[in-house]
Design an enzyme around this catalytic site. Structure first.
Site, PDB file in Angstrom:
ATOM      1  N   PHE A  95       0.868  -1.182   0.000  1.00  0.00           N
ATOM      2  CA  PHE A  95       0.000   0.000   0.000  1.00  0.00           C
ATOM      3  C   PHE A  95       0.903   1.230   0.000  1.00  0.00           C
ATOM      4  CE2 PHE A  95      -3.725  -2.124   2.490  1.00  0.00           C
ATOM      5  CZ  PHE A  95      -4.153  -2.735   1.326  1.00  0.00           C
ATOM      6  N   GLU A  96       0.635   2.163  -0.884  1.00  0.00           N
ATOM      7  CA  GLU A  96       1.373   3.428  -0.937  1.00  0.00           C
ATOM      8  C   GLU A  96       0.377   4.573  -0.937  1.00  0.00           C
ATOM      9  OE1 GLU A  96       4.748   3.993  -1.352  1.00  0.00           O
ATOM     10  OE2 GLU A  96       5.555   2.017  -1.876  1.00  0.00           O
ATOM     11  N   VAL A  97       0.520   5.477   0.022  1.00  0.00           N
ATOM     12  CA  VAL A  97      -0.356   6.635   0.074  1.00  0.00           C
ATOM     13  C   VAL A  97       0.471   7.888  -0.199  1.00  0.00           C
ATOM     14  CG1 VAL A  97      -0.069   7.035   2.561  1.00  0.00           C
ATOM     15  CG2 VAL A  97      -2.155   7.811   1.416  1.00  0.00           C
TER      16      VAL A  97
END
Length: 883
Positions: free
Chosen positions: A332-334
């Site tokens: 997950f990359e925000v």
């Protein structure tokens, strides 16, 4: 992340930062009502005294909150799994239904049927699915660990029927701080630099961390790339815990640039995926969960993207290693605020908003895993069964490895295999394979037909065929090549002996022959010999290094000692013989090395111990330039080698302090890759003079280019990383031809990026040169991930290591780059006045696990002052100088 306007973003920030607990819950858990939470469970805000998203939470506060959850709830158990270099605890919270908490060991045992094809298939209805949520492997990607607190709270306090079902049907592990040391480095920076009101300007100090930043651990190691190599204590502790549960779903929570939105897998099909992994991992499991992630972010109105970037190519990552263990790992990359709020192309990204996105996808992960529990459990069972099927089709049936002259490094590699739960056997008999001798009792056999076949393949095999030419990270990751041990492939398992090895045998350091009145000898081929030298020197003893091989003992019964043998003459010491013996005995035990006691300096063959080729080793006083402009990872790697492998205190001098550094106190100075533009002409002249006066300058990658361009050393480049040619000019025929080749090089975009995607090459190493001391084979495996191309020196003695004509071993490289690497120099030593410069085209210490080449760096550091090159051919002609 996405906001409709600048003013709307600021309004959202203000509301999020000043809410009571109930309002905080409604912001971070918009799908749940406040009444569904157990009031006996404190929210993070109630425990910490501030709202999540208004402050960066320290590691001790995160651990304290999880301990409180453990204390007040029978759903939670907190466990310390390890300790960092800076003495911070590594903790994991296990959250599940109370009845599961009381039977964790039994559940772990029952799940062994999933990973052991020899056991009967389990009843999937009775097994929980294991979901592992891991946060903050990059310490300055800080929203993740804040989200960990909220997720732990939700799973502990929620009284909804859905949450109750999740806890009954799953075991959820939360690792809130994969990188505690980096986390605190980052959180201190952000908290120390926040303002009221907070500037959203990207250039504000809050958003621009000082070197080295909080991404890495104590030794500036990227822990996200250490899952296969396991060089750091954080990684080893995490691996041991991983193999207790073999999670079915494992999420690694990250941040990306402020202008990004949100990324989740599936990744780019085929080109970023590994062919060893069953297609179902990518096409079924990933896609199934992606629907849950998409729905969660849709409900928030958050934009996201998939299938474009990031690798699932190798098991070096925390989000890919599970794919090699029958689970599914996901990144997950925000889009990051890197501070409390920062302007981006999508508006103002706020810290609470980034946290909320991670909370939403975290809950979606549990929901998706539980709702399709049987799918994930069956996949893991089939995965390990198919590993045996695939292994039977693979031509190599076993790998033999070991080095009788370096049991320490052999044991080190064996220990790595055992940490990955790989089946290893002792070698049944002494054999010669591929012109390499493997000695019984000092070599091992790894059969490929085992449940961990895919990891075995990853550790030993070469890979040169890829679906793409552009990569996120390295394309060569074989640990067998990195260790530099002798390895042979076998088409049968006839050399396997006995039951699998259960533990690494302890090497008992000793002094063979007892106390001597004359000298003690230690082969430099032992991995621990260099650290033994520094330990002897710290104990006040004088040691020598042999520059020629010899045989000690009688003609009838002698022992061969190779280049670099450590010689400790007794009479030359200031201490009495019995005190010298006590020191040697103690250090031999501590470093697990074996000295040989000799009573004469007269050798059976070769030089005698009083030869001028046995030279006193000076005490190493080394420094390294660090700080703005230098590559922090390479600094950390050199620092790690000096500190952890050699026991040498390496002075770290800020580049800005170079002008006042007392260079005369240092015997060696290291420059890693980076830019040294801040060193003016006076500083360069000072450095040049220090080398000419006898100093040893060690340069890595483009620092080698810099030293050549500054005229500190008169060697030559082929293609420097900045894209220009250094050994050609357009005014000569050779220069015009070179420029034409350069144009051709630039045009070959169909072969991928000009960057070298982290690949493995073969080189020829001069083991009679002090830089090569300790190596017993001229074939050297070298890792490259840069475009510094060194021309072989005109002095044939100066080119210590040179790439072979066909050097590619494993990984991707464009044909243009491969042509430049072929026959170029990997290591050059150049005499400069009374000193010398050791030029490395590559990073010999890459990610702490390239032990085969880190030896060269260690030798340069310890033995550099002893390097005296024979004179080469006549001086370079004026015409050649112009070329």
């Amino acid at each position: 992340m996405v906001k409709s306007s600048f003013s709307a973003a600021l309004l959202s920030l203000g509301l999020a930062l000043a809410q009571p607990a109930a309002a905080q819950n409604s912001y971070f858990f918009p799908a749940a009502q406040a009444s569904t939470f157990d009031s006996k469970i404190p929210t993070p805000e109630q425990f910490l005294g501030y709202a999540i998203g208004t402050h960066y939470t320290r590691t001790d506060q995160i651990v304290a909150y999880l301990r409180e959850l453990d204390r007040v709830s029978d759903r939670v158990s907190l466990r310390t799994i390890g300790t960092t270099f800076e003495e911070r605890p590594q903790v994991v919270a296990t959250i599940t239904a109370p009845q599961n908490q009381q039977n964790l060991a039994g559940l772990q045992q029952a799940r062994q049927a999933l990973v052991d094809p020899a056991q009967p298939a389990p009843d999937y209805r009775k097994l929980p699915v294991v979901v592992s949520l891991n946060f903050g492997v990059h310490g300055n990607e800080s929203s993740s660990s804040e989200a960990a607190l909220l997720l732990a709270y939700y799973l502990t306090a929620s009284t909804s029927p859905e949450t109750q079902q999740w806890l009954e049907q799953s075991v959820i592990t939360i690792d809130p701080l994969e990188n505690p040391d980096g986390r605190d480095r980052a959180s201190h920076w952000f908290d120390q630099n926040k303002s009221w009101p907070n500037p959203t300007d990207p250039l504000d100090r809050e958003h621009t961390e000082a070197w080295p930043g909080g991404r890495t651990n104590h030794f500036y190691t990227d822990l996200n790339r250490d899952w296969l190599a396991l060089t750091q204590p954080e990684s080893r502790a995490r691996m041991a815990f991983f193999h207790e549960w073999y999670p079915n779903v494992m999420i690694d929570f990250h941040e990306m640039g402020t202008n990004g939105t949100y990324y989740f897998e599936p990744s780019k099909p085929f080109s970023t995926e590994n062919d060893l992994i069953p297609r179902a991992t990518y096409e079924v499991l990933n896609v199934h969960l992606a629907k849950y992630f998409a729905k969660a972010l849709d409900n928030l109105g958050s934009l996201y993207w998939t299938k474009e970037q990031f690798d699932n190519l190798s098991p070096i990552y925390g989000s890919t290693y599970p794919d090699f263990q029958g689970g599914v790992g996901i990144t997950f990359e925000v889009g990051s605020s890197r501070g409390l709020a920062q302007e981006g192309t999508n508006g103002v990204v706020t810290f609470p908003f980034t946290i909320r996105n991670h909370v939403a996808t975290g809950l979606a992960t549990v929901r998706g895993a539980v709702e399709e529990k049987e799918l994930y459990l069956k996949h893991q069972r089939e995965f390990f069964a198919s590993a045996l099927t695939d292994a039977r089709k693979f031509p190599t049936k076993a790998y033999v490895f070991g080095n009788a002259q370096d049991e320490t490094l052999t044991n080190k590699f064996l220990n790595l295999l055992l940490q990955h739960k790989i089946e290893v056997h002792e070698l049944g008999k002494t054999v010669t394979l591929d012109k390499q001798q493997f000695e019984k009792g000092k070599a091992y056999v790894v059969p490929t037909a085992q449940p961990q076949y895919r990891i075995v393949n990853s550790l030993f095999e070469e890979l040169t065929a890829f679906h793409d030419s552009v990569f996120y990270d390295v394309t060569g990751w074989s640990q067998a090549h990195a260790y530099g041990l002798a390895v042979a492939k076998q088409k049968n398992t006839s050399l396997v002996q006995g039951a699998p090895v259960q533990a690494v045998k302890t090497l008992s350091g000793t002094v063979r022959g007892g106390q001597s009145a004359y000298a003690y000898l230690l082969p430099w081929s032992d991995y621990n010999a260099p650290r033994t030298l520094t330990a002897l020197q710290r104990a006040g003893l004088t040691a020598k290094i042999s520059f020629k091989p010899f045989s000690a003992g009688t003609t009838e019964s002698s022992t061969d000692f190779g280049y670099g043998t450590l010689v400790l003459p007794v009479a030359a010491q200031k201490l009495p013989a019995d005190s010298v013996f006590q020191i040697v005995s103690r250090i031999s035990r501590q470093n697990q090395v074996t000295f040989t006691s000799v009573g004469t300096g007269f050798s059976a063959k070769g030089i005698d111990l009083g030869s001028n080729n046995v030279r006193t080793a000076p005490e190493t006083k080394a420094a390294i330039l660090v700080g703005q402009g230098t590559n922090a990872s390479e600094v950390g790697e050199a620092w790690f080698v000096a500190s952890q492998q050699l026991g040498v205190p390496l002075s770290r001098i800020e580049v800005g302090n170079f002008g006042r550094a007392p260079l005369g106190r240092y015997s060696s100075l290291v420059l890693v890759g980076g830019t040294y533009a801040s060193l003016d002409k006076a500083a360069v002249a000072r450095l040049r003079q220090w080398v000419q006066d006898g100093g040893t300058l060690i340069t890595l990658k483009n620092a080698s280019e810099w030293a050549i361009k500054q005229g500190i050393v008169k060697e030559k480049l082929l293609i420097p990383a900045n894209g220009g040619w250094s050994d050609t000019t357009a005014s000569t025929a050779k220069g015009k031809a070179a420029l034409a080749r350069r144009a051709d090089f630039v045009q070959q975009e169909q072969e991928g990026t000009r960057a070298i995607a982290g690949s493995i090459y073969s080189a020829d190493i001069d083991i009679s040169n002090p830089i090569g001391f300790g190596l017993t084979n001229r074939r050297l495996y070298v890792f490259r991930n840069g475009t510094t191309f060194l021309k072989p020196s005109r002095n044939p003695y100066a080119t210590v290591a040179q790439y072979t004509a066909k050097p590619l071993v494993s990984g991707y490289v464009s044909q243009a780059n491969l042509q430049q690497i072929s026959n170029s120099a990997a290591v050059v030593v150049s005499k400069v006045g009374a000193g010398r410069v050791v030029l490395f085209a590559d990073d010999p210490n890459f990610r702490h696990y390239w032990h085969g080449t880190s030896r060269l760096f260690a030798n340069a550091l310890l033995l550099g002052p002893l390097l005296n090159l024979p004179e080469g051919p006549a001086a370079i002609s004026a015409e050649e100088e112009q070329e």
